[in-house]
Design an enzyme around this catalytic site. Structure first.
Site, mmCIF file in Angstrom:
data_model
loop_
_atom_site.group_PDB
_atom_site.id
_atom_site.type_symbol
_atom_site.label_atom_id
_atom_site.label_comp_id
_atom_site.label_asym_id
_atom_site.label_seq_id
_atom_site.Cartn_x
_atom_site.Cartn_y
_atom_site.Cartn_z
ATOM 1 N N CYS A 23 -119.784 -70.464 -26.310
ATOM 2 C CA CYS A 23 -119.095 -69.724 -26.354
ATOM 3 C C CYS A 23 -119.819 -69.092 -27.059
ATOM 4 C CB CYS A 23 -117.289 -70.608 -26.230
ATOM 5 S SG CYS A 23 -116.702 -68.718 -26.177
ATOM 6 N N CYS B 109 -113.295 -56.069 -30.665
ATOM 7 C CA CYS B 109 -113.072 -55.438 -29.516
ATOM 8 C C CYS B 109 -112.197 -54.341 -28.924
ATOM 9 C CB CYS B 109 -112.600 -56.885 -28.590
ATOM 10 S SG CYS B 109 -112.293 -56.481 -27.252
ATOM 11 N N CYS C 122 -109.813 -67.270 -29.355
ATOM 12 C CA CYS C 122 -111.019 -66.629 -29.654
ATOM 13 C C CYS C 122 -110.496 -65.041 -30.718
ATOM 14 C CB CYS C 122 -111.652 -65.476 -28.841
ATOM 15 S SG CYS C 122 -112.523 -63.905 -28.781
#
Length: 348
Positions: free
Chosen positions: A103, A110, A331
């Protein structure tokens, strides 16, 4: 100077030609760097004069390992990688019977603001280049001593918010002289930037598209994902149907189950109606709890009940197996804790 990992073979051949070198030297150079030789001086079949020119024009951007964590539960390995500008990103390698999957992150931070994700808490720092994304795969292969055969663009960042670099990365990944990973072994996850989904569809790629849906109606989705204020669920579904029509590829809808928020029987019924007749698959995800957020994981019973209702009504559904739960493999979690510890030390 240029990061050589941002170049494909044709780019490097052109550079060789412009610098009065034989074009076949480009393939020699790539033969080394894709075999973990990341110093021009060690490329002993390339003339010294050529190596000197390369050193003046290029650098080889391989990140260093800032931290590495390996799960005692399932062998999942999480890497915190540091780039030459000091920025930190995360990559996660997961071991399966069918091979190793990675991943990768596509941005540092972000901007999407999803309420259940740690990656977005500090906002975005910058995009990663195609070569910086690629280097995560190469460095991870070196670290585990095994080939990586599957790639998931589901780490920090929104891939379609870094569209051009991500498309260049996909071209680099499939190159026979490089990683030679086929498109059907690649999954790209997006929160739903509808115009880019359609642009991606027009490319006719054979990758798997995963949509972070997480809610069956607009009001609920807006409470979880700011992108829902820009694109309604109807617009998102229209974009997904366009993608299926253009590619004939099944879409995966990711649905993170949050206790008392989107895991109700009513939500499952709405989701069934929303996806009725579509070539799709639902991946139920027990939400990863982030201490800065209020969302809590659904109970095992609620997850199973939600799954069973969808399956009983003809919606192909699986429950994602939790990987690396003992190493904060979700994440953005490790990057945030790493940066916080560094900042705490500065205040000592």
């Amino acid at each position: 100077m240029y990061n050589i990992f941002n170049f494909n073979l044709q780019n490097l051949k052109q550079w060789m030609k412009e610098n009065k070198e034989s074009e076949f030297r480009a393939k020699q150079v790539f033969g080394w760097i894709y075999k973990n030789i990341w110093d021009f001086e060690e490329m002993n079949n390339v003339p010294k004069s050529t190596r000197e020119k390369l050193k003046k024009s290029f650098y080889i951007e391989i990140p260093s390992v800032a931290r590495m964590y390996k799960s005692e539960l399932d062998g999942t390995t999480k890497f915190l990688y540091k780039y030459r500008d000091g920025n930190i990103i995360e990559s996660v390698v997961m071991k399966y019977k069918h091979g190793n999957s990675i991943c990768v992150s596509t941005q540092i931070g972000c901007r999407m603001g999803c309420k259940f994700c740690a990656s977005t808490l500090g906002g975005i720092v910058r995009n990663l280049s195609s070569g910086e994304i690629l280097a995560q795969v190469l460095k991870s292969q070196e670290q585990i001593g095994e080939r990586i055969s599957n790639i998931v663009l589901m780490g920090s960042g929104e891939p379609l918010d870094n569209y051009e670099n991500v498309m260049e990365f996909l071209d680099l990944v499939k190159a026979e002289y490089g990683l030679n990973i086929g498109q059907r072994h690649i999954t790209l996850s997006t929160c739903g930037i509808v115009p880019k989904i359609k642009e991606l569809a027009d490319k006719g790629l054979q990758i798997t598209l995963a949509i972070s849906l997480h809610a069956p109606n607009d009001d609920l989705r807006k409470s979880m994902m700011p992108i829902a204020y820009k694109y309604s669920i109807d617009e998102l579904m229209e974009g997904c149907k366009y993608y299926i029509e253009k590619t004939n590829r099944r879409i995966t809808f990711e649905y993170a189950l949050v206790n008392g928020v989107n895991d109700t029987k009513e939500c499952s019924k709405q989701l069934i109606q929303l996806l009725k007749g579509m070539l799709c698959h639902v991946n139920l995800i027990p939400v990863n709890e982030v201490k800065e957020r209020e969302f809590k994981k659904s109970s095992s019973d609620n997850i199973k009940n939600f799954h069973d209702i969808l399956v009983d009504n003809g919606v192909e559904t699986t429950i994602r197996r939790e990987m690396g739960a003992d190493i904060d493999a979700a994440c953005g979690q490790l990057r945030r804790s790493y940066l916080k510890s560094k900042n705490d030390l500065k205040g000592v």
